[in-house]
Design an enzyme around this catalytic site. Structure first.
Site, PDB file in Angstrom:
ATOM      1  N   LYS A 108      32.238  16.991  34.566  1.00 17.96           N
ATOM      2  CA  LYS A 108      32.445  18.283  35.623  1.00 17.96           C
ATOM      3  C   LYS A 108      33.368  18.171  36.807  1.00 17.96           C
ATOM      4  O   LYS A 108      33.792  19.387  36.668  1.00 17.96           O
ATOM      5  CB  LYS A 108      31.201  19.083  35.865  1.00 17.96           C
ATOM      6  CG  LYS A 108      30.141  19.223  34.206  1.00 17.96           C
ATOM      7  CD  LYS A 108      28.785  19.467  34.722  1.00 17.96           C
ATOM      8  CE  LYS A 108      28.435  21.348  33.806  1.00 17.96           C
ATOM      9  NZ  LYS A 108      27.147  21.960  33.662  1.00 17.96           N
ATOM     10  N   ASP A 125      27.794  28.451  35.064  1.00 17.79           N
ATOM     11  CA  ASP A 125      26.039  27.406  35.239  1.00 17.79           C
ATOM     12  C   ASP A 125      25.979  28.841  35.917  1.00 17.79           C
ATOM     13  O   ASP A 125      24.061  28.846  34.933  1.00 17.79           O
ATOM     14  CB  ASP A 125      26.163  26.165  35.695  1.00 17.79           C
ATOM     15  CG  ASP A 125      25.945  24.914  34.453  1.00 17.79           C
ATOM     16  OD1 ASP A 125      26.353  25.605  32.761  1.00 17.79           O
ATOM     17  OD2 ASP A 125      26.529  24.005  34.868  1.00 17.79           O
TER      18      ASP A 125
HETATM   19  P1  NAP Z   1      22.025  15.119  37.336  1.00 18.62           P
HETATM   20  O1  NAP Z   1      23.290  15.937  38.169  1.00 18.62           O
HETATM   21  O2  NAP Z   1      22.081  14.355  37.544  1.00 18.62           O
HETATM   22  O3  NAP Z   1      21.354  15.032  38.814  1.00 18.62           O
HETATM   23  C1  NAP Z   1      19.661  14.671  38.185  1.00 18.62           C
HETATM   24  C2  NAP Z   1      18.911  15.486  39.599  1.00 18.62           C
HETATM   25  O4  NAP Z   1      17.339  14.994  38.813  1.00 18.62           O
HETATM   26  C3  NAP Z   1      18.559  14.668  40.810  1.00 18.62           C
HETATM   27  O5  NAP Z   1      18.220  15.390  42.168  1.00 18.62           O
HETATM   28  C4  NAP Z   1      18.106  13.867  40.674  1.00 18.62           C
HETATM   29  O6  NAP Z   1      17.555  12.910  41.998  1.00 18.62           O
HETATM   30  C5  NAP Z   1      16.957  13.683  39.641  1.00 18.62           C
HETATM   31  N1  NAP Z   1      16.169  13.084  39.168  1.00 18.62           N
HETATM   32  C6  NAP Z   1      16.759  12.428  38.091  1.00 18.62           C
HETATM   33  N2  NAP Z   1      15.710  11.581  37.655  1.00 18.62           N
HETATM   34  C7  NAP Z   1      14.643  11.412  38.973  1.00 18.62           C
HETATM   35  C8  NAP Z   1      12.683  11.021  38.966  1.00 18.62           C
HETATM   36  N3  NAP Z   1      13.262   9.535  38.151  1.00 18.62           N
HETATM   37  N4  NAP Z   1      12.583  11.741  39.980  1.00 18.62           N
HETATM   38  C9  NAP Z   1      12.419  12.387  40.729  1.00 18.62           C
HETATM   39  N5  NAP Z   1      13.888  12.595  40.870  1.00 18.62           N
HETATM   40  C10 NAP Z   1      14.761  12.220  39.929  1.00 18.62           C
HETATM   41  O7  NAP Z   1      21.751  15.708  36.475  1.00 18.62           O
HETATM   42  P2  NAP Z   1      21.690  17.645  36.421  1.00 18.62           P
HETATM   43  O8  NAP Z   1      23.215  17.524  35.857  1.00 18.62           O
HETATM   44  O9  NAP Z   1      22.410  18.290  37.702  1.00 18.62           O
HETATM   45  O10 NAP Z   1      20.721  18.289  35.188  1.00 18.62           O
HETATM   46  C11 NAP Z   1      19.386  17.875  35.819  1.00 18.62           C
HETATM   47  C12 NAP Z   1      18.638  18.388  35.453  1.00 18.62           C
HETATM   48  O11 NAP Z   1      18.942  19.920  34.497  1.00 18.62           O
HETATM   49  C13 NAP Z   1      18.699  17.556  33.497  1.00 18.62           C
HETATM   50  O12 NAP Z   1      17.335  17.327  32.651  1.00 18.62           O
HETATM   51  C14 NAP Z   1      19.892  18.775  32.116  1.00 18.62           C
HETATM   52  O13 NAP Z   1      19.539  18.819  30.985  1.00 18.62           O
HETATM   53  C15 NAP Z   1      19.129  19.929  33.142  1.00 18.62           C
HETATM   54  N6  NAP Z   1      20.140  21.496  32.657  1.00 18.62           N
HETATM   55  C16 NAP Z   1      20.050  22.163  31.637  1.00 18.62           C
HETATM   56  C17 NAP Z   1      20.701  23.418  31.686  1.00 18.62           C
HETATM   57  C18 NAP Z   1      20.772  24.461  31.135  1.00 18.62           C
HETATM   58  O14 NAP Z   1      21.467  25.552  30.661  1.00 18.62           O
HETATM   59  N7  NAP Z   1      19.025  24.651  31.128  1.00 18.62           N
HETATM   60  C19 NAP Z   1      21.719  22.885  32.381  1.00 18.62           C
HETATM   61  C20 NAP Z   1      22.795  21.724  33.313  1.00 18.62           C
HETATM   62  C21 NAP Z   1      21.472  20.771  33.679  1.00 18.62           C
HETATM   63  P3  NAP Z   1      18.481  11.681  42.747  1.00 18.62           P
HETATM   64  O15 NAP Z   1      19.619  12.846  44.087  1.00 18.62           O
HETATM   65  O16 NAP Z   1      17.442  11.431  44.037  1.00 18.62           O
HETATM   66  O17 NAP Z   1      19.012  11.105  42.236  1.00 18.62           O
END
Ligand code: NAP
Length: 277
Positions: A72, A109
């Protein structure tokens, strides 16, 4: 669509891996419902071949692309221009032909997040006090969306420095999270907490949630997440992650085709695709 023929146009999604994506089911249902002779494919593209893939797809007449993890942010340098949303979020999820043999980058998004809220809630909670949990790519899109509505943002993240980059940081510990949640009009989980297991993640605030408040979990699971169920049991108005997924796709469909997205067909396809079996 029937069988592909020499007039079939194509769109798709770039990811690595990409086999888990629900976008092909959603967009192929949209093309079928609107009678468009288009098809949508999943392209597994290794990170080091991303530029090659984007150029090759543009040269092959691809009508539109979605972009997912891990491309992305990196895809932007392979595009001829970026939207204001891409500039603000620092990442793209949608590419549109630029009319000159390349693609311009957009990000639906934030728009998808807001449309999902607006579909379920009568009041504009994104314009109020928002507690955002997480600071990754999804959280950056939510932060941009909240700012575009004039909302006040508090951000809690496991890695505190990333929270501070997005807004007023809240310590990622139970008392502070519950206190911030109790004062928010909208609480959003944009972290990966709740993604890997069907158990309620102990880190997410519960005691601070209250009746009438809006709670949105971007994590999507068949049947909803335990955190969202617990929020509903406390009287909160809940919005699930399917809404943002649906509406970011609808906004991309509109950019590619110039037509209104057939939301019921897209929602049905997503629901069917995410049910096990
Ligand atoms: P990302 O860029 O990898 O970010 C992950 C986030 O989760 C970071 O803030 C990370 O914190 C935190 N995290 C990961 N493991 C953790 C843990 N064990 N404890 C506490 N915090 C934790 O991923 P993303 O693309 O933002 O996606 C995040 C979530 O949103 C996913 O579940 C994804 O499926 C969902 N999502 C949904 C949609 C939708 O359309 N509904 C769209 C996009 C994403 P750190 O900074 O500390 O690593």
């Amino acid at each position: 669509m029937g069988a592909a023929d020499s007039h079939t146009r194509f769109a798709g999604i770039l990811g690595w891996p990409v086999g888990h994506s629900l976008s092909p089911a959603m967009h192929n249902a949209a093309f079928a419902a609107t009678g468009l002779n288009w098809t949508y494919l999943a392209f597994p593209v290794e990170p080091e071949r991303l530029g090659e893939a984007v150029r090759g797809l543009a040269a092959s007449g691809c009508r539109g692309l979605n972009v997912t993890i891990p491309h992305k942010a990196a895809v932007v340098e392979h595009c001829s221009g970026v939207s204001a949303a891409v500039e603000a979020i620092g990442a793209a999820n949608t590419l549109i032909p630029d009319g000159h043999g390349g693609f311009r980058a957009d990000n639906t998004d934030a728009e998808g997040f807001l449309r999902a809220l607006d579909e379920v809630l009568a009041d504009d909670v994104a314009a109020g006090e928002v507690l955002l949990i997480g600071a990754g790519g999804a959280a950056r899109a939510v932060a941009h969306a909240v700012r575009s509505r004039g909302g006040t943002l508090r951000v809690a993240n496991r890695t505190a420095a990333r929270a501070a980059e997005l807004g007023h940081a809240v310590p990622f510990e139970p008392a502070a999270l519950n206190d911030a949640a109790s004062r928010a009009d909208l609480v959003v989980n944009a972290s990966s907490l709740g993604m890997g297991s069907a158990d309620l993640p102990p880190e997410l605030p519960l005691d601070g949630l209250r009746p009438g408040q809006a709670v949105n979990d971007l994590v999507y699971r068949p049947g909803g997440t335990p955190w969202l169920a617990a929020a509903a049991a406390r009287g909160a108005r809940t919005v699930d992650g399917l809404g943002m997924l649906l509406h970011q796709g609808a906004a991309a469909f509109e950019l590619w085709t110039g037509r209104a997205a057939p939301l019921p067909a897209m929602r049905d396809a997503l629901t069917a695709a995410r049910e096990p079996g």
